[in-house]
Design a protein around this motif. Structure first.
Motif, PDB file in Angstrom:
ATOM      1  N   TYR A  36       0.858  -1.183   0.000  1.00 59.66           N
ATOM      2  CA  TYR A  36       0.000   0.000   0.000  1.00 59.66           C
ATOM      3  C   TYR A  36       0.896   1.235   0.000  1.00 59.66           C
ATOM      4  O   TYR A  36       2.070   1.174   0.379  1.00 59.66           O
ATOM      5  N   ALA A  37       0.322   2.367  -0.431  1.00 56.20           N
ATOM      6  CA  ALA A  37       1.056   3.628  -0.395  1.00 56.20           C
ATOM      7  C   ALA A  37       0.543   4.513   0.734  1.00 56.20           C
ATOM      8  O   ALA A  37       1.292   4.907   1.622  1.00 56.20           O
ATOM      9  N   GLY A  38      -0.763   4.811   0.746  1.00 54.73           N
ATOM     10  CA  GLY A  38      -1.278   5.715   1.755  1.00 54.73           C
ATOM     11  C   GLY A  38      -2.458   5.195   2.551  1.00 54.73           C
ATOM     12  O   GLY A  38      -2.934   5.867   3.471  1.00 54.73           O
ATOM     13  N   HIS A  39      -2.952   4.019   2.212  1.00 54.99           N
ATOM     14  CA  HIS A  39      -4.188   3.519   2.823  1.00 54.99           C
ATOM     15  C   HIS A  39      -3.857   2.362   3.754  1.00 54.99           C
ATOM     16  O   HIS A  39      -4.171   1.200   3.482  1.00 54.99           O
ATOM     17  N   ARG A  40      -3.219   2.664   4.869  1.00 60.95           N
ATOM     18  CA  ARG A  40      -2.750   1.630   5.801  1.00 60.95           C
ATOM     19  C   ARG A  40      -3.908   0.795   6.355  1.00 60.95           C
ATOM     20  O   ARG A  40      -3.806  -0.427   6.496  1.00 60.95           O
ATOM     21  N   THR A  41      -5.026   1.459   6.661  1.00 60.05           N
ATOM     22  CA  THR A  41      -6.158   0.738   7.250  1.00 60.05           C
ATOM     23  C   THR A  41      -6.652  -0.364   6.318  1.00 60.05           C
ATOM     24  O   THR A  41      -6.898  -1.500   6.741  1.00 60.05           O
ATOM     25  N   GLY A  42      -6.774  -0.043   5.031  1.00 58.73           N
ATOM     26  CA  GLY A  42      -7.223  -1.043   4.062  1.00 58.73           C
ATOM     27  C   GLY A  42      -6.251  -2.194   3.937  1.00 58.73           C
ATOM     28  O   GLY A  42      -6.657  -3.358   3.808  1.00 58.73           O
ATOM     29  N   ALA A  43      -4.952  -1.901   3.970  1.00 58.53           N
ATOM     30  CA  ALA A  43      -3.953  -2.966   3.895  1.00 58.53           C
ATOM     31  C   ALA A  43      -4.042  -3.878   5.109  1.00 58.53           C
ATOM     32  O   ALA A  43      -3.982  -5.110   4.991  1.00 58.53           O
ATOM     33  N   ASP A  44      -4.208  -3.271   6.290  1.00 56.38           N
ATOM     34  CA  ASP A  44      -4.338  -4.075   7.504  1.00 56.38           C
ATOM     35  C   ASP A  44      -5.593  -4.944   7.460  1.00 56.38           C
ATOM     36  O   ASP A  44      -5.580  -6.101   7.904  1.00 56.38           O
ATOM     37  N   GLU A  45      -6.665  -4.396   6.903  1.00 54.43           N
ATOM     38  CA  GLU A  45      -7.899  -5.179   6.775  1.00 54.43           C
ATOM     39  C   GLU A  45      -7.708  -6.350   5.817  1.00 54.43           C
ATOM     40  O   GLU A  45      -8.227  -7.452   6.051  1.00 54.43           O
ATOM     41  N   THR A  46      -6.964  -6.117   4.755  1.00 53.52           N
ATOM     42  CA  THR A  46      -6.691  -7.194   3.799  1.00 53.52           C
ATOM     43  C   THR A  46      -5.881  -8.302   4.462  1.00 53.52           C
ATOM     44  O   THR A  46      -6.195  -9.496   4.326  1.00 53.52           O
ATOM     45  N   VAL A  47      -4.845  -7.918   5.189  1.00 52.89           N
ATOM     46  CA  VAL A  47      -4.024  -8.900   5.894  1.00 52.89           C
ATOM     47  C   VAL A  47      -4.859  -9.655   6.926  1.00 52.89           C
ATOM     48  O   VAL A  47      -4.764 -10.894   7.044  1.00 52.89           O
ATOM     49  N   ALA A  48      -5.705  -8.944   7.651  1.00 52.44           N
ATOM     50  CA  ALA A  48      -6.532  -9.586   8.672  1.00 52.44           C
ATOM     51  C   ALA A  48      -7.486 -10.603   8.053  1.00 52.44           C
ATOM     52  O   ALA A  48      -7.694 -11.700   8.604  1.00 52.44           O
ATOM     53  N   ALA A  49      -8.059 -10.262   6.906  1.00 50.43           N
ATOM     54  CA  ALA A  49      -8.972 -11.188   6.237  1.00 50.43           C
ATOM     55  C   ALA A  49      -8.244 -12.446   5.781  1.00 50.43           C
ATOM     56  O   ALA A  49      -8.764 -13.565   5.885  1.00 50.43           O
ATOM     57  N   ILE A  50      -7.026 -12.267   5.278  1.00 48.71           N
ATOM     58  CA  ILE A  50      -6.247 -13.419   4.813  1.00 48.71           C
ATOM     59  C   ILE A  50      -5.862 -14.318   5.982  1.00 48.71           C
ATOM     60  O   ILE A  50      -6.009 -15.548   5.918  1.00 48.71           O
ATOM     61  N   THR A  51      -5.372 -13.735   7.052  1.00 53.73           N
ATOM     62  CA  THR A  51      -4.948 -14.541   8.198  1.00 53.73           C
ATOM     63  C   THR A  51      -6.137 -15.193   8.893  1.00 53.73           C
ATOM     64  O   THR A  51      -6.024 -16.326   9.381  1.00 53.73           O
ATOM     65  N   ALA A  52      -7.287 -14.496   8.916  1.00 58.63           N
ATOM     66  CA  ALA A  52      -8.478 -15.087   9.532  1.00 58.63           C
ATOM     67  C   ALA A  52      -8.927 -16.332   8.787  1.00 58.63           C
ATOM     68  O   ALA A  52      -9.527 -17.247   9.374  1.00 58.63           O
ATOM     69  N   ALA A  53      -8.635 -16.383   7.479  1.00 62.81           N
ATOM     70  CA  ALA A  53      -9.004 -17.542   6.671  1.00 62.81           C
ATOM     71  C   ALA A  53      -7.917 -18.620   6.684  1.00 62.81           C
ATOM     72  O   ALA A  53      -8.014 -19.612   5.946  1.00 62.81           O
ATOM     73  N   GLY A  54      -6.893 -18.429   7.502  1.00 61.72           N
ATOM     74  CA  GLY A  54      -5.835 -19.424   7.611  1.00 61.72           C
ATOM     75  C   GLY A  54      -4.635 -19.189   6.718  1.00 61.72           C
ATOM     76  O   GLY A  54      -3.742 -20.035   6.644  1.00 61.72           O
ATOM     77  N   GLY A  55      -4.604 -18.038   6.029  1.00 62.55           N
ATOM     78  CA  GLY A  55      -3.497 -17.743   5.132  1.00 62.55           C
ATOM     79  C   GLY A  55      -2.391 -16.958   5.797  1.00 62.55           C
ATOM     80  O   GLY A  55      -2.419 -16.705   7.006  1.00 62.55           O
TER      81      GLY A  55
END
Length: 245
Positions: A36-55
């Protein structure tokens, strides 16, 4: 055979098409460096969704127009996951202005992110993607339409398509495919911002499937090119646009 998952870097993955690509590649079994460049919250949400699914995923800040930051992105992915198998350059910006306006600052910014950024990401990918890997860049189907106001954006995206074809030839012998995806109108913030309801309706009517694309539509096309079934597709531009162009 390695038991570790393949590793993907996706630029511009905090929202829109890039976010959908990161989520889809993670669902297909990739560990993902979410840039990400400026949208840290969205990047963190993406990471959280991936890890929540076991990734497995990490968020990595980097402005793709800056050489040192792109180098840092690749280094972070390698530190976290040990290798790089797939690179998807989805980061991009769009602003519209007629050529007669002479908006040099706007032109320079679009070229810096959309073309210079692609050059930097593809250059690092050429050196760091493992043999047999995949490189995908995002272009645009608007190239074929030549709409007024899109001059800088079209010029940059046409350059991206040129880089993709050249890099595919330069990587001969390594089993790495290099392709571009050229979306048509997709219901993202990037596309919708600044457009009237009439302009959006016109885009829908221009598409035989009579709808805007979704980020997931484009992610599915990227997943095909990044997966085993895309192994014989190389140096191509896949126009994922519902028949728009």
């Amino acid at each position: 055979m390695s038991t570790h998952p393949p590793v993907a870097i996706v630029t511009g993955a905090s929202r829109g098409i890039g976010q959908a690509i990161a989520l889809r590649l993670a669902r297909d079994g990739h560990a993902v460096a979410v840039n990400y460049a400026g949208h840290r919250t969205g990047a963190d949400e993406t990471v959280a969704a991936i890890t929540a699914a076991g990734g497995h995923a990490i968020a990595v800040p980097a402005d793709v127009s800056q050489a040192d930051e792109v180098a840092g992105l690749f280094a972070a992915a390698r530190r976290a996951f040990g290798r790089i198998d797939v690179v998807v350059n989805s980061a991009g910006i769009m602003s519209l202005a007629p050529l007669a306006a002479g908006d040099l600052a706007g032109f320079d910014r679009i070229v810096a992110v959309n073309l210079r950024g692609a050059f930097l990401v593809l250059s690092h990918a050429a050196r760091e993607v493992a043999d047999g890997g995949r490189i995908v860049a995002l272009s645009s189907s608007v190239i074929a339409k030549a709409f007024p106001g899109y001059g800088a954006y079209i010029a940059a995206k046409a350059g991206v398509e040129g880089l993709v074809r050249v890099l595919a030839n330069e990587l001969r012998g390594r089993g790495i495919t290099v392709n571009a995806i050229a979306p048509g109108p997709v219901a993202t913030e990037l596309f919708l911002t600044g457009k009237s309801e009439q302009q959006i309706t016109q885009a829908v009517q221009a598409t035989p499937l009579e709808r805007l694309g979704t980020p997931e539509d484009i992610a599915a096309a990227v997943a095909f090119l990044a997966g085993p079934d895309g192994g014989w597709i190389n140096a191509q531009v896949l126009r994922a646009n519902g028949g728009f162009a």
